[in-house]
Design a protein around this motif. Structure first.
Motif, mmCIF file in Angstrom:
data_model
loop_
_atom_site.group_PDB
_atom_site.id
_atom_site.type_symbol
_atom_site.label_atom_id
_atom_site.label_comp_id
_atom_site.label_asym_id
_atom_site.label_seq_id
_atom_site.Cartn_x
_atom_site.Cartn_y
_atom_site.Cartn_z
ATOM 1 N N THR A 58 1.288 0.909 10.644
ATOM 2 C CA THR A 58 0.839 2.247 10.247
ATOM 3 C C THR A 58 1.986 3.237 10.378
ATOM 4 O OG1 THR A 58 -1.432 1.811 10.963
ATOM 5 C CG2 THR A 58 -0.783 4.123 10.788
ATOM 6 N N TYR A 59 2.064 4.151 9.407
ATOM 7 C CA TYR A 59 3.009 5.260 9.495
ATOM 8 C C TYR A 59 2.348 6.429 10.230
ATOM 9 C CZ TYR A 59 5.798 2.838 5.981
ATOM 10 O OH TYR A 59 6.552 1.903 5.300
ATOM 11 N N TYR A 60 3.119 7.051 11.123
ATOM 12 C CA TYR A 60 2.678 8.257 11.826
ATOM 13 C C TYR A 60 3.613 9.395 11.420
ATOM 14 C CZ TYR A 60 -0.152 5.170 14.738
ATOM 15 O OH TYR A 60 -1.076 4.245 15.173
ATOM 16 N N THR A 81 -1.785 9.764 9.508
ATOM 17 C CA THR A 81 -1.418 8.351 9.422
ATOM 18 C C THR A 81 -1.454 7.931 7.955
ATOM 19 O OG1 THR A 81 -3.710 7.623 9.781
ATOM 20 C CG2 THR A 81 -2.270 7.798 11.724
ATOM 21 N N SER A 82 -0.731 6.853 7.664
ATOM 22 C CA SER A 82 -0.652 6.388 6.280
ATOM 23 C C SER A 82 -0.303 4.907 6.278
ATOM 24 C CB SER A 82 0.410 7.180 5.510
ATOM 25 O OG SER A 82 0.559 6.685 4.191
ATOM 26 N N ASP A 84 1.116 3.816 3.261
ATOM 27 C CA ASP A 84 2.079 3.692 2.165
ATOM 28 C C ASP A 84 2.978 4.908 1.968
ATOM 29 O OD1 ASP A 84 0.253 5.513 1.200
ATOM 30 O OD2 ASP A 84 -0.504 4.232 -0.419
ATOM 31 N N LEU A 85 2.855 5.930 2.809
ATOM 32 C CA LEU A 85 3.623 7.178 2.708
ATOM 33 C C LEU A 85 3.296 7.956 1.435
ATOM 34 C CD1 LEU A 85 7.156 6.168 4.054
ATOM 35 C CD2 LEU A 85 5.363 7.460 5.227
ATOM 36 N N VAL A 86 2.175 7.640 0.834
ATOM 37 C CA VAL A 86 1.711 8.356 -0.356
ATOM 38 C C VAL A 86 0.333 8.956 -0.113
ATOM 39 C CG1 VAL A 86 1.122 8.129 -2.804
ATOM 40 C CG2 VAL A 86 3.066 6.865 -1.869
ATOM 41 N N HIS A 87 -0.554 8.172 0.462
ATOM 42 C CA HIS A 87 -1.899 8.623 0.808
ATOM 43 C C HIS A 87 -1.976 8.777 2.327
ATOM 44 C CE1 HIS A 87 -2.193 6.270 -2.976
ATOM 45 N NE2 HIS A 87 -2.908 7.324 -3.351
ATOM 46 N N PHE A 88 -2.488 9.910 2.771
ATOM 47 C CA PHE A 88 -2.467 10.243 4.192
ATOM 48 C C PHE A 88 -3.869 10.560 4.709
ATOM 49 C CE2 PHE A 88 1.675 11.261 2.462
ATOM 50 C CZ PHE A 88 2.537 10.726 3.392
ATOM 51 N N ASP A 89 -4.127 10.112 5.925
ATOM 52 C CA ASP A 89 -5.369 10.442 6.626
ATOM 53 C C ASP A 89 -5.047 11.400 7.761
ATOM 54 O OD1 ASP A 89 -7.062 8.691 5.108
ATOM 55 O OD2 ASP A 89 -6.230 7.000 6.240
ATOM 56 N N ALA A 90 -5.731 12.521 7.795
ATOM 57 C CA ALA A 90 -5.484 13.522 8.826
ATOM 58 C C ALA A 90 -6.098 13.095 10.151
ATOM 59 C CB ALA A 90 -6.050 14.863 8.395
#
Length: 494
Positions: A58-60, A81-82, A84-90
């Motif tokens: 996961t990206y932070y 978090t993401s 794919d660095l394109v779609h993000f969850d807050a």
């Protein structure tokens, strides 16, 4: 804009009644300048990217956040978090100013892995009764469920002798199981510096000294350091404050750039070439980098600057983050390219092929407010090329290329609104090679221009009215043969 008292700037988000927060959120959501594929604050002000890391799949991505208005005040970290660095969850606010040491703000820092766990190292900001700044460096552990546990006391309790309380923004670098922290500092002679610490257990940190460069008198403060090795070169990023403009260089209020060469981490000696700006637009600062899942070096910056007012301020919010960029070094030159994953946002592809000249003011009928535009220059016999985006009868955003000088100029003087104060309405960069391609990412109120496949980048906020959707091209004299490829972009932030 309304005046903000210290009391208003340093009230806690948690202490504000829900109706006030709801009203602010509604005001922000109605703003005509809200972005569609950039990270932007839910309310208030966004600044430095913080805690960037790819960890356990996961990206932070975090950013500095003052929730209550478009000004600098009591800072939190707001986290996404993401995959794919394109779609993000807050995730929401994670690091909060909830101890005495960070009572006046959780300032910038970085993320790192230690013994299989995720940690943050950050600057805590405290003010005493006389409003004197006290800066300390702290570490917090992030549990698997996202809970934050701060270490009970600072791991670095004060700047070393000879340095002021401008002592912040730790970036952790790991080599051979040794943890290094590069920290922005100011010496007592009011000169910017980077300090190096080391640790083997992340609790006890030894001050090793100052990173030695040949930039002895280069601004009064260096912010947001970042050190990494890329393609055999050592790179040190930082943001010097107090640099005088030199013709077309260093025209923003504060600068952001890098030195590159070879760094002896034990002797703390950097043998390097000149300082280069990372971005040649109006609005780029405080970048940070990290490694993605493929081992690529990714950069994300703050699309904004301190001490500048933006037209979106009246709507209760300010700033956003740049799109992620892949860094490479090719033939000794640093390049930045948009990450390939952004292609997931593409819809409605349109193409055009043809000539433009002094009399052809529009090559194709495309319009748009949020899109990616790729212009390939297939044959150029013109003295100057003019590309206009977000244009209407009354306003435009202009990119000019001078063929002889290999000079690209970005001009937002004919936008309906402009940030203030700003030195001039144009920014210029000179290319190493003739211009063959422009790739532009245009959102509701921003533009990121990649010249020649990442040879130079120009990032700026643009503030045009709703009718400014046209795309035009022409020349000063002579003609040019072009291929246009345009994709509408649809992102999560809509």
């Amino acid at each position: 804009m309304a005046q903000w008292t210290n009391e208003a700037r340093y009230q806690k988000y948690e202490d504000v009644d829900q109706s006030t927060l709801d009203a602010l959120t509604e005001k922000v959501n109605q703003s005509e300048y809200r972005q569609t594929f950039h990270i932007q604050p839910t309310t208030g002000l966004l600044n430095d990217p913080n805690g960037l890391i790819y960890f356990n799949g996961t990206y932070y991505i975090s950013h500095q956040w003052f929730p209550l208005g478009p000004v600098h005040g009591l800072k939190y970290w707001y986290t996404y978090t993401s995959k794919d660095l394109v779609h993000f969850d807050a995730v929401g606010p994670t690091l909060k100013p909830d101890t005495k040491d960070d009572s006046h703000g959780v300032y910038s820092g970085s993320a790192f892995e230690y013994h299989g766990h995720l940690y943050y190292m950050y600057t805590a900001n405290h003010r005493d009764e006389d409003w004197n700044r006290i800066s300390t460096q702290h570490i917090a552990k992030v549990s698997k469920d996202g809970e934050i546990t701060k270490f009970p006391k600072p791991v670095i309790g004060a700047p070393p002798f000879g340095y002021t309380q401008h002592f912040r923004d730790p970036k952790v670098y790991v080599k051979d199981d040794v943890y290094y922290a590069f920290i922005a500092a100011q010496n007592i002679d009011k000169q910017g510096r980077i300090l190096q610490y080391r640790s083997t257990d992340i609790v006890n940190w030894e001050f090793q000294g100052e990173v030695k460069t040949n930039l002895d008198d280069f601004g009064f403060m260096w912010e947001c350091p970042d050190y990494f090795n890329l393609n055999g070169y050592d790179v040190l990023l930082f943001c010097p404050q107090g640099i005088e403009a030199e013709e077309e260089r260093f025209k923003n209020i504060y600068q952001s750039g890098y030195i590159m060469g070879q760094y002896d981490i034990n002797q703390m000696t950097m043998n390097h070439a000149d300082f280069h700006e990372l971005d040649y637009g109006f609005d780029f600062y405080a970048p940070q980098t990290f490694l993605d899942e493929h081992g690529q070096r990714i950069l994300i910056g703050w699309m904004g600057l301190p001490e500048v007012d933006y037209p979106s301020d009246v709507d209760g919010w300010a700033h956003c983050l740049t799109i992620p960029r892949v860094l490479t070094i090719e033939e000794g030159n640093l390049r930045q390219r948009p990450i390939k994953a952004l292609e997931q946002l593409r819809t409605n592809k349109e193409t055009a092929l043809g000539y433009a000249n002094k009399f052809t003011k529009q090559l194709h009928p495309y319009e748009g407010k949020q899109y990616e535009l790729i212009i390939d220059i297939l044959d150029n016999e013109a003295t100057e090329l003019y590309f206009e985006v977000r244009t209407s009868k009354t306003e435009t955003t202009l990119i000019t290329y001078n063929t002889k000088e290999q000079k690209v100029t970005f001009d937002r003087s004919e936008n309906s609104q402009l940030p203030t104060p700003v030195e001039g309405t144009t920014r210029t960069t000179y290319l190493d090679t003739p211009l063959t391609q422009l790739q532009m990412f245009i959102d509701t109120s921003s533009i990121e221009i990649f010249c020649n496949n990442g040879e130079r980048v120009m990032t700026s906020r643009i503030f045009t009215d709703a009718s400014a959707t046209g795309i035009k091209t022409s020349t000063e004299s002579g003609q040019v043969y072009l291929r246009f490829t345009k994709y509408d972009l649809k992102g999560d932030a809509e």
